[in-house]
Design a protein around this motif. Structure first.
Motif, PDB file in Angstrom:
ATOM      1  N   GLN A  94      37.251  34.937  41.551  1.00 47.71           N
ATOM      2  CA  GLN A  94      36.917  33.853  40.635  1.00 47.71           C
ATOM      3  C   GLN A  94      36.316  32.676  41.403  1.00 47.71           C
ATOM      4  O   GLN A  94      36.759  32.328  42.494  1.00 47.71           O
ATOM      5  CB  GLN A  94      38.169  33.405  39.891  1.00 47.71           C
ATOM      6  CG  GLN A  94      37.892  32.370  38.810  1.00 47.71           C
ATOM      7  CD  GLN A  94      39.157  32.018  38.045  1.00 47.71           C
ATOM      8  OE1 GLN A  94      40.243  32.470  38.400  1.00 47.71           O
ATOM      9  NE2 GLN A  94      39.018  31.195  37.023  1.00 47.71           N
ATOM     10  N   GLU A  95      35.298  32.054  40.819  1.00 46.75           N
ATOM     11  CA  GLU A  95      34.645  30.911  41.460  1.00 46.75           C
ATOM     12  C   GLU A  95      35.611  29.734  41.562  1.00 46.75           C
ATOM     13  O   GLU A  95      36.369  29.453  40.622  1.00 46.75           O
ATOM     14  CB  GLU A  95      33.416  30.498  40.649  1.00 46.75           C
ATOM     15  CG  GLU A  95      32.616  29.376  41.275  1.00 46.75           C
ATOM     16  CD  GLU A  95      31.359  29.056  40.479  1.00 46.75           C
ATOM     17  OE1 GLU A  95      30.257  29.307  40.991  1.00 46.75           O
ATOM     18  OE2 GLU A  95      31.496  28.571  39.341  1.00 46.75           O
ATOM     19  N   GLY A 122      30.607  31.261  45.495  1.00 45.92           N
ATOM     20  CA  GLY A 122      31.988  31.207  45.035  1.00 45.92           C
ATOM     21  C   GLY A 122      32.599  29.830  45.014  1.00 45.92           C
ATOM     22  O   GLY A 122      33.771  29.668  44.654  1.00 45.92           O
ATOM     23  N   ARG A 138      36.142  26.023  41.335  1.00 45.40           N
ATOM     24  CA  ARG A 138      35.481  24.857  40.769  1.00 45.40           C
ATOM     25  C   ARG A 138      36.251  23.598  41.171  1.00 45.40           C
ATOM     26  O   ARG A 138      37.452  23.515  40.958  1.00 45.40           O
ATOM     27  CB  ARG A 138      35.380  24.957  39.248  1.00 45.40           C
ATOM     28  CG  ARG A 138      34.416  26.045  38.795  1.00 45.40           C
ATOM     29  CD  ARG A 138      34.225  26.056  37.294  1.00 45.40           C
ATOM     30  NE  ARG A 138      33.185  27.008  36.907  1.00 45.40           N
ATOM     31  CZ  ARG A 138      31.903  26.699  36.806  1.00 45.40           C
ATOM     32  NH1 ARG A 138      31.513  25.447  37.053  1.00 45.40           N
ATOM     33  NH2 ARG A 138      31.018  27.605  36.454  1.00 45.40           N
TER      34      ARG A 138
END
Length: 343
Positions: A26-27, A55, A29
């Motif tokens: 999952q990226e 990523g 953020r």
């Protein structure tokens, strides 16, 4: 018949099969907010870093130093930024502790709007009084004497100051208070101060807001970060420094100012209030990013450690082309030594 049975079993098997896609990380953020002073450089840094670092997505909002510090205290951001660093009292309010790191440096300039006046010299004993409301006309004898070859308009000075809580205001008022007892007594130092309630003193939010207000108001003067003045072709006053020299902003004058900084202490909240070098532009400052000592998300903390390392080792090369001052090498090493504290 046998083929029919095989086909039936195959169709049944396919009907019961659930396909699972390969796992994809999952990226990460990351959201930050704070000072508008370094916003052009930080924006360039994050755009570049997001491109070269799959990523990871870092977002930064220019909301002013005061709002940035408050967001950090309230833990509504992953990191923040402030031109005023943080006070001891503010640091104590942050759950999990704070790592305060200087990231770049810049100059605060006095942009003005006087059609036909391409060069303006402002004496050391005058420009603080403009912002304290004690010098109100461009034909004040002290301004005229410092500009013998300039025809100054006989009009009121419109002073544009920050209306929001601002680290730029803190640095600017800190300098004015250091060189003018009258300013220190009547206005003082802070991210927000009690500006004189005079009709010729008006407020605007953020550096870009002050820049726009000055540029659309003939007779105006306001304090902004150097980048905003250069990007809008705003004339900038030459200021008399501690050595009695009238100096304009720029890379060389900014570096001369930072050379006066005392880097020997343990604290990275370092100020250059009134540089002594004859070549120094008088209003220069470091600006800081603020990180949690204990963020609570290991992936975010790791990504921020990697970003700060990149900003020190590679990002400093982007500073000068945007009108900022790269950190001295001795300070870069000290910042890198603090990076592991971001957890």
């Amino acid at each position: 018949m046998r083929r029919s049975l095989v086909a039936a079993f195959a169709l049944a098997a396919l009907a019961n099969l659930t396909w699972t896609a390969p796992a994809v990380a999952q990226e990460v953020r990351i959201n930050g907010a704070g000072a508008s002073f370094p916003f052009p450089l930080y924006s360039a840094w994050f755009r570049h870093y997001n491109r070269v670092t799959p990523g990871v997505r870092i977002n930064y909002q220019s909301v002013g130093s005061g709002a940035g510090v408050r967001n950090l205290i309230n833990r509504t951001v992953d990191f923040s930024a402030s031109d005023a660093a943080m006070t001891d009292a503010e640091i104590e309010e942050v759950q999990g502790g704070v790592v305060v790191l200087p990231m770049t440096a810049g100059e605060i300039v006095l942009a003005y709007n006087l059609p036909g006046v391409s060069t303006l010299r402002l004496p050391r004993d005058v420009y603080p009084l403009i912002f304290s409301g004690e010098v109100t006309r461009w034909t004040d004898p002290r301004i005229v004497a410092a500009n013998p070859d300039v025809t100054l308009p006989d009009r009121q000075i419109t002073v544009v100051r920050r209306s929001d809580s601002s680290g730029t205001t803190f640095v600017f008022t800190q300098h004015l208070s250091a060189i003018s007892e009258s300013f220190r007594t009547n206005v003082g130092t802070g991210t927000s101060v009690s500006w004189p309630a005079q009709p010729n003193i008006v407020g605007a939010p953020r550096n870009d807001g002050v820049t726009a207000q000055v540029n659309q108001t003939p007779g105006a003067i306001g304090y902004i970060e150097y980048f905003f003045a250069t990007q809008t072709n705003s004339p900038m006053a030459l200021l008399e420094n501690a050595s009695g020299k009238f100096v304009g902003p720029g890379a060389g004058a900014g570096q001369a100012a930072l050379a006066s900084a005392d880097l020997s202490g343990d604290d990275l909240r370092i100020w250059v209030t009134d540089p002594s070098d004859p070549a120094a532009y008088p209003i220069a400052t470091f600006t800081w990013m603020l990180f949690y000592r204990s963020h609570g998300n290991d992936r975010v903390a790791e990504a921020l450690r990697n970003f700060v390392t990149w900003a020190m080792e590679d990002g400093q090369g982007m500073a000068e082309e945007l009108g900022y001052i790269p950190l001295p090498e001795v300070l870069v090493k000290r910042v890198l030594a603090e990076v592991p504290e971001i957890q």
